[in-house]
Design a protein around this motif. Sequence first.
Motif, PDB file in Angstrom:
ATOM      1  N   SER A  28      -3.346 -37.425  94.881  1.00  0.00           N
ATOM      2  CA  SER A  28      -3.842 -38.107  96.079  1.00  0.00           C
ATOM      3  C   SER A  28      -4.395 -37.105  97.083  1.00  0.00           C
ATOM      4  N   ARG A  29      -3.686 -36.001  97.266  1.00  0.00           N
ATOM      5  CA  ARG A  29      -4.155 -34.968  98.190  1.00  0.00           C
ATOM      6  C   ARG A  29      -5.463 -34.362  97.716  1.00  0.00           C
ATOM      7  N   LEU A  30      -5.588 -34.198  96.404  1.00  0.00           N
ATOM      8  CA  LEU A  30      -6.826 -33.648  95.864  1.00  0.00           C
ATOM      9  C   LEU A  30      -8.003 -34.585  96.144  1.00  0.00           C
ATOM     10  N   ARG A  31      -7.790 -35.869  95.938  1.00  0.00           N
ATOM     11  CA  ARG A  31      -8.858 -36.830  96.217  1.00  0.00           C
ATOM     12  C   ARG A  31      -9.248 -36.811  97.695  1.00  0.00           C
ATOM     13  N   ASN A  32      -8.254 -36.687  98.557  1.00  0.00           N
ATOM     14  CA  ASN A  32      -8.547 -36.636  99.995  1.00  0.00           C
ATOM     15  C   ASN A  32      -9.351 -35.396 100.355  1.00  0.00           C
ATOM     16  N   LEU A  33      -8.994 -34.266  99.773  1.00  0.00           N
ATOM     17  CA  LEU A  33      -9.712 -33.024 100.064  1.00  0.00           C
ATOM     18  C   LEU A  33     -11.150 -33.094  99.561  1.00  0.00           C
ATOM     19  N   LEU A  34     -11.338 -33.658  98.384  1.00  0.00           N
ATOM     20  CA  LEU A  34     -12.681 -33.747  97.821  1.00  0.00           C
ATOM     21  C   LEU A  34     -13.582 -34.669  98.636  1.00  0.00           C
ATOM     22  N   SER A  35     -12.980 -35.605  99.353  1.00  0.00           N
ATOM     23  CA  SER A  35     -13.774 -36.539 100.165  1.00  0.00           C
ATOM     24  C   SER A  35     -14.172 -35.947 101.515  1.00  0.00           C
ATOM     25  N   GLN A  36     -13.594 -34.798 101.857  1.00  0.00           N
ATOM     26  CA  GLN A  36     -13.906 -34.169 103.138  1.00  0.00           C
ATOM     27  C   GLN A  36     -15.212 -33.388 103.057  1.00  0.00           C
ATOM     28  N   PRO A  37     -15.857 -33.115 104.219  1.00  0.00           N
ATOM     29  CA  PRO A  37     -17.095 -32.321 104.222  1.00  0.00           C
ATOM     30  C   PRO A  37     -16.865 -30.942 103.617  1.00  0.00           C
ATOM     31  N   ALA A  38     -17.842 -30.445 102.899  1.00  0.00           N
ATOM     32  CA  ALA A  38     -17.709 -29.157 102.221  1.00  0.00           C
ATOM     33  C   ALA A  38     -17.610 -28.012 103.225  1.00  0.00           C
ATOM     34  N   SER A  39     -16.693 -27.104 102.952  1.00  0.00           N
ATOM     35  CA  SER A  39     -16.538 -25.882 103.736  1.00  0.00           C
ATOM     36  C   SER A  39     -15.714 -24.909 102.906  1.00  0.00           C
ATOM     37  N   LYS A  40     -15.799 -23.646 103.252  1.00  0.00           N
ATOM     38  CA  LYS A  40     -15.037 -22.660 102.493  1.00  0.00           C
ATOM     39  C   LYS A  40     -13.533 -22.885 102.657  1.00  0.00           C
ATOM     40  N   LYS A  41     -13.123 -23.317 103.840  1.00  0.00           N
ATOM     41  CA  LYS A  41     -11.701 -23.592 104.063  1.00  0.00           C
ATOM     42  C   LYS A  41     -11.239 -24.744 103.182  1.00  0.00           C
ATOM     43  N   ASP A  43     -12.606 -25.755 100.371  1.00  0.00           N
ATOM     44  CA  ASP A  43     -12.616 -25.310  98.981  1.00  0.00           C
ATOM     45  C   ASP A  43     -11.392 -24.458  98.666  1.00  0.00           C
ATOM     46  N   ALA A  44     -11.009 -23.605  99.624  1.00  0.00           N
ATOM     47  CA  ALA A  44      -9.810 -22.777  99.424  1.00  0.00           C
ATOM     48  C   ALA A  44      -8.554 -23.639  99.356  1.00  0.00           C
ATOM     49  N   GLU A  45      -8.496 -24.689 100.166  1.00  0.00           N
ATOM     50  CA  GLU A  45      -7.347 -25.589 100.126  1.00  0.00           C
ATOM     51  C   GLU A  45      -7.277 -26.343  98.803  1.00  0.00           C
ATOM     52  N   ILE A  46      -8.445 -26.683  98.253  1.00  0.00           N
ATOM     53  CA  ILE A  46      -8.473 -27.341  96.940  1.00  0.00           C
ATOM     54  C   ILE A  46      -7.917 -26.408  95.877  1.00  0.00           C
ATOM     55  N   LEU A  47      -8.350 -25.152  95.903  1.00  0.00           N
ATOM     56  CA  LEU A  47      -7.843 -24.177  94.926  1.00  0.00           C
ATOM     57  C   LEU A  47      -6.339 -23.961  95.113  1.00  0.00           C
ATOM     58  N   GLU A  48      -5.913 -23.866  96.360  1.00  0.00           N
ATOM     59  CA  GLU A  48      -4.485 -23.659  96.634  1.00  0.00           C
ATOM     60  C   GLU A  48      -3.655 -24.804  96.078  1.00  0.00           C
ATOM     61  N   LEU A  49      -4.146 -26.027  96.250  1.00  0.00           N
ATOM     62  CA  LEU A  49      -3.432 -27.194  95.745  1.00  0.00           C
ATOM     63  C   LEU A  49      -3.378 -27.177  94.219  1.00  0.00           C
ATOM     64  N   ILE A  50      -4.492 -26.862  93.578  1.00  0.00           N
ATOM     65  CA  ILE A  50      -4.545 -26.832  92.113  1.00  0.00           C
ATOM     66  C   ILE A  50      -3.580 -25.788  91.561  1.00  0.00           C
ATOM     67  N   PHE A  51      -3.528 -24.624  92.223  1.00  0.00           N
ATOM     68  CA  PHE A  51      -2.672 -23.547  91.736  1.00  0.00           C
ATOM     69  C   PHE A  51      -1.195 -23.837  91.975  1.00  0.00           C
ATOM     70  N   SER A  52      -0.873 -24.458  93.100  1.00  0.00           N
ATOM     71  CA  SER A  52       0.535 -24.627  93.469  1.00  0.00           C
ATOM     72  C   SER A  52       1.161 -25.889  92.894  1.00  0.00           C
ATOM     73  N   ALA A  53       0.367 -26.924  92.597  1.00  0.00           N
ATOM     74  CA  ALA A  53       0.951 -28.213  92.181  1.00  0.00           C
ATOM     75  C   ALA A  53       1.773 -28.131  90.891  1.00  0.00           C
TER      76      ALA A  53
END
Length: 304
Positions: A28-41, A43-53
């Motif tokens: 759910s968090r991943l879907r929410n992040l992907l729906s947000q406007p693109a930015s380096k921050k 994108d970094a949060e998406i990677l952080e979530l993928i790595f930590s989940a």
Amino acid sequence: ARSRRPPLTSTPFTMSLSSGNQDAPPQSRLRNLLSQPASKKRDAEILELIFSAPLHRPDLVYKFRDAISYWGKYTTRHWDAVEQVCIAALELGYFDEFMVYARIVLDWFPKSWRIYRLLGMRREARGDFDEAALIYRNTMLQNPTSTHASKRQVAWLKSQGRVFDATLVLNKYLEIFSQDHVAWIEQSELYLRLGLYPQAEFCMSETLLYNPTNWALNLRVADILFTKGTQADVLSARAYYAQSLLENQATNYRALYGLWMATRTLNLWVQDGSWKGDSKNYELQSWVVGTLKHKCLVRSGTFT
């Protein structure tokens, strides 16, 4: 026959003890992040979530690979992210792009086991399993405590159907890292594939020592014991099913059915005279039947 390529995940042992659904909070968090406007921050949060989940999304790891600079260069976090990008590129078949990031690691750590592991995984991805095995063996000779080389060996041996050889490698690993409970679970699964139930039970019992209140571990031990099928094993299975239900009764339908099967089997042995029985068994069977009926009525909407 064509060999099946093993998964090139950062964690070779991918067995989950959770029974969560696909709509778990990380998804759910991943879907929410992907729906947000693109930015380096973002994108970094998406990677952080993928790595930590962790989540298995090599497509997103590779897509947002430039965001690894957000954490700064040459930090531990940065090198971990670079390694994940390498693995994602291999899974997607981008071998040239893999070498771009692998050379970054190679330039800074030319003799590190991490670069040898990545090169071995590249061989695996290309189907050169003998070359990959040679790299892993050489790594283990130089560094017997290399956990990743041992686990990659187990992964590719499994993919080749060499389950018994995988157990031998994992046995040597567990002689050094006896507290790796995930490895004990993996070894138990390998023994189950070979039909070696006593050995599988021992491995799961070792895991249970580190987390005795884990309902999923108790359930796995119970399943193995019930499969062995002797009176002593079924009695022990009954106890483990009951313990699993003590820790999680709300969604633990498998333990309910397991406890019903165990108590029913014991009652059948009482009827044919092969077991003298006990009052506890009848009480447990009555309780589990009533509980199953109640849950079925609740799920069907006829009872609230």
